[in-house]
Design an enzyme around this catalytic site. Structure first.
Site, PDB file in Angstrom:
ATOM      1  N   HIS A  82       1.391  -0.204 -13.087  1.00 46.56           N
ATOM      2  CA  HIS A  82       2.487   0.049 -12.122  1.00 46.56           C
ATOM      3  C   HIS A  82       3.291   1.230 -12.587  1.00 46.56           C
ATOM      4  CE1 HIS A  82       5.544  -1.483  -9.468  1.00 46.56           C
ATOM      5  NE2 HIS A  82       6.324  -1.121 -10.300  1.00 46.56           N
ATOM      6  N   LYS A 187       5.205  -9.911  -9.776  1.00 47.55           N
ATOM      7  CA  LYS A 187       3.907  -9.584  -8.947  1.00 47.55           C
ATOM      8  C   LYS A 187       2.911  -9.203  -9.693  1.00 47.55           C
ATOM      9  CE  LYS A 187       7.184  -7.459  -6.451  1.00 47.55           C
ATOM     10  NZ  LYS A 187       7.678  -6.502  -5.835  1.00 47.55           N
TER      11      LYS A 187
END
Lengths: 442, 442
Positions: A82, A187
């Site tokens: 990420h 997430k």
């Protein structure tokens, strides 16, 4: 304990219990707690923060508010990546095929972009036919077969985050480190991988403007990951200038291909090399970062990474010919060079300004429902520390609107500061943050 | 500037402009700004406060959100009084006739109570026939004729405060000094008098628990008053024990009558004497506090204050006979003495605990729609520093429910701490705060 009492407790900086945190997260997601109490709570968190334990519980409660993805059918240690977001941040698209080509199951779920350019999903949609809305079943099958895939993040994950984020956006509670950390990590964890590599950007083109905040965010996210049994490593990398050379969507696909061919921006490559080595290490393929970096270079040199990108494009329904013929990607009507107005050395680049200029051309969206122009953008081959000569072309602007092109040409040079005496580039990778602690790298 | 930007500015402790403050107050009152943004703003104010200038503008905007009362038809300098609330705080009811009897137009608008006992309006409604819902026109006529009246505060004043207070109550933003100060002062200023005397209570039976907070609140309110052209003086008075002897509604009317007859609690009298002298000074009747105090004593001694109370009761439709026959007031079914369990000196009294006990008996309400039992309550003739003998009656409990009476008798003695060595009473009046500054009085 009533919700007002929970707000009160946080307001005075007292530690919240697991039950209290669950009450507020589940109560809000279920609609039992109204927006006005949640926004007061979030503002109290903005001021008082959350400690490590509270934050892990808060993130877990957010995850438990919805579905999670089961990737257990994928063999091996599954790794995700990420980035906190920056300008010319073309890391994911070349990184996933590199890592996949070396045997690590690279399970990447990405989002669409809000702001200066599109997200990874938008960029990939420049490739004709490329499908990003793929079922988890198909995703698992693709990764089992070819080790890598990049798909659009499911809307069913972490409903609490969706609701809380929408409220934060309109109540000035976005810029809170624990709230950012829990939003990202909920997430990532719900997406089901075993390990996570985080790229926290810092500088004038990033959300985190200073090293201290970036370190706090990285530490908070690593702690959440470790508390919830995900092996998590974060790097803090520079965003005081665009990372790669291309800012846009299809032109970032072109730079991704360049990287996989051994070309492209050197700074962009170095971040990919480091994150790739870390993913290989977490995936159990290598023991040290040095071995990992050597493998990354090898995968590029022997063409296996580029071959893997071809396979991924094909598996996701895209036209793999774009790799060898980039004119198959969306093309802008107008291209015009940016000419240096004076001689000297580049001392400062307003990365956020360049990102906003790309957005002005149509490369990014302000609201979720806006359509992105995938063909437009900016390209620069100069970085801080580079010498420029008056009259020399230092970049190109790609546009579909002649008026916007002219305005962009007028605005762009104000975003570069050129000085007479030689300058040096900023560091690229500042820190590595892991369960072992913080390692300084510059 | 958008509302999110205004919240952001306050969150970072920056000074808000007049336009920004008006936007948020009027926008919220009009329903253009949703509750969730206002609650985030209020929480930011809780943490960052408001400076003198912001607070005056905020209060003015609250006043301008609704109607204000025009008292210009009343001759003379009109004076109002406000108490921040305490236990056995029977000041207003004797104070208004005293001041009125000495020629100052005493225009008192009061509220109903929430919490341990009723408010002044509830207490006055113990008097058979007494009307508190009186039109402004009639109020003006009464004050012009007899110089004093006590009526129920109009619901049309300061709608912004009503809406903001309701939101604060459910978002843990009640205990904010600027928000308390603006809430009180907006209503006092909208009520239209020329001068205001404030009684800020401090101690275990008050909202403000420590002198420092009480001083901050008093200073904030005096500054608001002066900024908005109301001559305002605040006193900080003790609430570490019940002020008067009676805690309830009709029994506080009885103590008010006692005071006007020259009896009643000495501490209660001293607060009335000081506030009364200040009202006479602000009303232009005397130049010094000493002269004012002498006039207060005289008005009680010569019976003119009691006579004035009779006139006020009559003007507002009440039965003035209650002054001479208190059995005409609501009577409780059961009365039982509280007997000292040990000998010694009273060292501590839990004033809030006694207030809650009175509420338990029915003397106060928790929610606005609850009906108060005007006849019940507690009466004590001992204060901190007093000697008690085991077996001696130190007070009385008045109840209409035998079970509640027994429980109250069990609970009450835990609220008094009796020690063996002599103790001394706490100071009564701590500070006077005015435009000239803070004056220490103990």
């Amino acid at each position: 304990m009533s919700i007002v009492d929970i707000i009160e407790k946080k307001k005075y900086g007292n530690h919240l219990t697991e039950e209290e945190i669950k009450n507020i997260v589940f109560g809000y997601t279920d609609g039992k707690i109204p927006d006005y109490q949640m926004s007061a709570f979030l503002m109290a968190v903005w001021f008082k923060g959350m400690d490590e334990n509270e934050l892990a519980i808060f993130t877990k409660a957010m995850i438990d508010s919805g579905k999670t993805i089961d990737l257990s059918r994928i063999e091996g240690i599954k790794v995700d990546k990420h980035s906190s977001g920056g300008v010319a941040d073309t890391v994911t698209i070349p990184l996933i095929p590199i890592v996949a080509s070396l045997g690590v199951p690279a399970c990447k779920m990405s989002g669409r972009g809000l702001g200066h350019t599109g997200g990874t999903i938008d960029k990939l949609e420049s490739i004709p036919g490329f499908r990003t809305e793929i079922s988890i079943e198909e995703f698992v099958n693709i990764v089992n077969r070819i080790k890598g895939a990049i798909i659009s993040q499911s809307n069913e994950l972490v409903p609490a985050d969706k609701k809380i984020y929408a409220l934060r956006d309109v109540t000035s509670t976005v810029d809170s480190i624990p709230l950012i950390a829990s939003s990202i990590m909920s997430k990532k964890i719900a997406a089901g991988t075993d390990a996570i590599v985080l790229d926290v950007k810092v500088g004038n083109g990033a959300f985190m403007q200073d090293l201290d905040s970036a370190l706090k965010l990285a530490t908070a996210m690593v702690n959440i990951g470790q508390s919830l049994n995900r092996n998590t490593v974060a790097y803090i990398t520079d965003m005081n200038q665009p990372l790669g050379n291309a800012i846009g969507n299809s032109i970032e696909i072109i730079e991704a291909i360049d990287i996989l061919k051994g070309n492209g921006s050197q700074r962009l490559f170095e971040v990919i090399e480091t994150l790739g080595a870390e993913m290989l290490r977490l995936g159990g393929v290598v023991d040290t970062m040095e071995e990992g970096k050597a493998l990354v270079k090898k995968a590029i040199k022997d063409g296996s990474a580029l071959k893997k990108f071809e396979e991924i494009i094909e598996a996701q329904g895209g036209n793999k010919e774009i790799i060898y013929n980039t004119s198959l990607l969306p093309q802008a009507k107008f291209k015009k060079d940016v000419i240096a107005a004076q001689s000297g050395y580049i001392n400062r680049i307003d990365a956020k300004g360049l990102g906003k200029l790309a957005q002005f051309l149509g490369a990014g969206r302000e609201r979720k429902d806006e359509v992105i122009d995938l063909s437009v953008g900016l390209f620069f081959n100069k970085k801080i520390g580079d010498k420029v000569e008056k009259g020399e072309p230092i970049g190109t602007i790609l546009a579909n609107d002649a008026t916007k092109l002219e305005e962009a040409l007028n605005r762009v040079m104000k975003l570069f500061e050129v000085v007479e005496t030689p300058t040096s580039p900023p560091p690229l990778i500042y820190y590595r943050v892991s369960k072992e602690g913080v390692q300084k790298l510059f």
